[in-house]
Design a protein around this motif. Structure first.
Motif, PDB file in Angstrom:
ATOM      1  N   VAL A 261       0.863  -1.185   0.000  1.00  0.00           N
ATOM      2  CA  VAL A 261       0.000   0.000   0.000  1.00  0.00           C
ATOM      3  C   VAL A 261       0.898   1.232   0.000  1.00  0.00           C
ATOM      4  CG1 VAL A 261      -2.086  -0.963   1.043  1.00  0.00           C
ATOM      5  CG2 VAL A 261      -0.235  -0.260   2.529  1.00  0.00           C
ATOM      6  N   VAL A 262       0.738   2.072  -1.010  1.00  0.00           N
ATOM      7  CA  VAL A 262       1.570   3.272  -1.124  1.00  0.00           C
ATOM      8  C   VAL A 262       0.734   4.525  -1.357  1.00  0.00           C
ATOM      9  CG1 VAL A 262       3.663   2.085  -1.876  1.00  0.00           C
ATOM     10  CG2 VAL A 262       1.964   2.762  -3.579  1.00  0.00           C
ATOM     11  N   SER A 263      -0.562   4.432  -1.149  1.00  0.00           N
ATOM     12  CA  SER A 263      -1.391   5.627  -1.283  1.00  0.00           C
ATOM     13  C   SER A 263      -1.085   6.581  -0.133  1.00  0.00           C
ATOM     14  CB  SER A 263      -2.870   5.251  -1.245  1.00  0.00           C
ATOM     15  OG  SER A 263      -3.209   4.726   0.029  1.00  0.00           O
ATOM     16  N   PRO A 264      -1.272   7.879  -0.322  1.00  0.00           N
ATOM     17  CA  PRO A 264      -1.044   8.827   0.780  1.00  0.00           C
ATOM     18  C   PRO A 264      -1.854   8.488   2.024  1.00  0.00           C
ATOM     19  CG  PRO A 264      -1.276  10.000  -1.296  1.00  0.00           C
ATOM     20  CD  PRO A 264      -1.607   8.564  -1.582  1.00  0.00           C
ATOM     21  N   GLU A 265      -3.053   7.911   1.833  1.00  0.00           N
ATOM     22  CA  GLU A 265      -3.916   7.577   2.977  1.00  0.00           C
ATOM     23  C   GLU A 265      -3.385   6.389   3.771  1.00  0.00           C
ATOM     24  OE1 GLU A 265      -5.983   9.706  -0.137  1.00  0.00           O
ATOM     25  OE2 GLU A 265      -5.029   7.722  -0.191  1.00  0.00           O
ATOM     26  N   SER A 266      -2.551   5.566   3.156  1.00  0.00           N
ATOM     27  CA  SER A 266      -2.077   4.339   3.807  1.00  0.00           C
ATOM     28  C   SER A 266      -0.823   4.545   4.634  1.00  0.00           C
ATOM     29  CB  SER A 266      -1.780   3.274   2.752  1.00  0.00           C
ATOM     30  OG  SER A 266      -0.617   3.626   2.004  1.00  0.00           O
ATOM     31  N   MET A 267      -0.230   5.709   4.555  1.00  0.00           N
ATOM     32  CA  MET A 267       1.064   5.923   5.195  1.00  0.00           C
ATOM     33  C   MET A 267       0.923   6.333   6.651  1.00  0.00           C
ATOM     34  SD  MET A 267       3.005   7.937   2.111  1.00  0.00           S
ATOM     35  CE  MET A 267       2.809   7.368   0.409  1.00  0.00           C
ATOM     36  N   THR A 268       1.983   6.095   7.394  1.00  0.00           N
ATOM     37  CA  THR A 268       2.109   6.686   8.718  1.00  0.00           C
ATOM     38  C   THR A 268       3.168   7.776   8.612  1.00  0.00           C
ATOM     39  OG1 THR A 268       3.747   5.023   9.374  1.00  0.00           O
ATOM     40  CG2 THR A 268       1.438   4.605   9.968  1.00  0.00           C
TER      41      THR A 268
END
Length: 391
Positions: A261-268
């Motif tokens: 997962v590399v979407s902006p929403e998936s990041m911490t």
């Protein structure tokens, strides 16, 4: 009538050797940037076009091991507890904290009933502390999907768990994510730190997209609970300091279905790097455990570094030889391929940087590219020395 030298193709042997080397190593570098490092960005672009209309999302348990992190838990834990997700729990394992962690967790539990907390017994605190804490958290989890992060990290959005859940709904066993670093503008080497974190992420995410996963980071990764027990927990990495994330994934990923997962929403994201020494400690952890990795990743990226320096050496040799012997076509060829490589590199790193919010790059990219392997070597020596002193 003799042709001018620039149009005379009867060049001396050194011209063909040097120009051949420039072209060879340029081609290798092009493959790495366009077919490897560019993968996460391309993967995310394709994913955006194929998001499912309906979702059958699995239940998720978020597991966090924490020691004396009450300030960070107070700041960041609510963002995890308030995720937009149908069914999840959050488990915090208190690793013998002497600050206000216990009081804070009890208070938060009154507001968030899906928060659970346990602790590592005092007598076991120094025995593989982090691995033991995570094992206790995993055993306490009621769901099969385990999502891990750190007390000093915060999700970049309230869809963080949802992005992982979507990937597991495809039948994945392991899902790898990325953690952005928020580095203060006054921190020494700030832009280089962001670049280094970006390249580190591109390496393990690129190979995962290509079907050759070799590691993950404990600040943002997930796997199924059943896998943990199939592998007898952390027993295979119990004799190695650290490694509860990258080494564990390295040992199991080749046998499982791995998603990314590399979407902006998936990041911490984390602001833990507030000075050079904190960054060195954080990075040295991975450089130390890296020497225990199995698989081809070390060879793949070792060859990338090797070819990079041979490319630079070939270019410098071409320019130097051309200037000494007046071979202007060789100078032009060397400079041309140096510029083209830089433009391709700037394009790929720029696109990835915008996706991962890792700063802006221009001429500084050239110097970062040259310096990073030397910095890794220096930090690895520091990490090995530090771990020898611990024993």
């Amino acid at each position: 009538m003799d042709l001018p030298y620039i149009f005379n193709f009867n060049f001396p042997l050194p011209f063909w050797i040097i120009s051949g080397a420039v072209l060879l190593f340029f081609s290798i570098q092009l493959v790495y940037y366009l077919l490897v490092y560019r993968k996460p960005y391309v993967y995310e672009q394709k994913r955006n076009k194929s998001l499912p209309l309906s979702e059958n999302l699995p239940s998720v348990s978020v597991v966090i091991a924490s020691k004396n992190e009450s300030e960070n838990l107070e700041k960041y834990l609510p963002a995890i507890l308030e995720q937009d997700y149908p069914d999840f729990e959050v488990i915090v394992v208190n690793m013998g904290s002497t600050d206000e962690t216990d009081v804070l967790l009890k208070g938060l539990n009154q507001k968030y009933p899906h928060l659970y907390h346990t602790y590592v017994p005092a007598e076991a605190e120094d025995v593989n502390g982090k691995k033991l804490a995570l094992t206790l958290g995993i055993k306490a989890a009621k769901n099969d999907i385990l999502l891990f992060t750190e007390a000093y990290c915060v999700p970049a959005s309230d869809h963080w768990i949802r992005e992982f859940g979507r990937e597991f709904s495809k039948g994945r066993d392991i899902v790898l994510g990325f953690c952005k670093l928020q580095v203060g503008k006054k921190v020494a080497m700030r832009q280089f730190i962001l670049y280094d974190n970006l390249i580190h992420g591109l390496k393990y995410l690129s190979l995962a997209v290509l079907g050759k996963p070799f590691m993950g980071i404990g600040r943002n990764l997930a796997y199924r609970k059943e896998i943990f027990f199939e592998e007898k927990g952390f027993s295979s990495v119990l004799n190695i300091d650290e490694g509860e994330d990258d080494l564990f994934i390295n040992k199991i990923a080749g046998k499982k279905s791995v998603g990314v997962v590399v979407s902006p929403e998936s990041m911490t994201q984390s602001d833990v790097v507030n000075n050079f020494f904190t960054w060195r400690a954080l990075k040295s952890k991975y450089l130390y455990t890296k020497q225990f990795y199995k698989g081809v990743s070390s060879l793949v990226f070792g060859f990338e570094t090797f070819s990079k320096y041979l490319f630079y050496l070939s270019v410098v040799s071409g320019i130097t030889y051309g200037m000494v012997f007046g071979n202007y076509p060789l100078i032009a060829l060397s400079v041309f391929f140096l510029i083209v490589r830089f433009v391709v590199q700037l394009y790929v790193i720029g696109k990835s940087s915008r996706l991962f919010n890792a700063g802006k790059y221009h001429v500084n990219l050239f110097f970062f590219d040259l310096f990073q392997p030397f910095n890794n070597f220096k930090f690895r020596k520091y990490a090995n020395k530090r771990n020898r002193l611990r024993k």
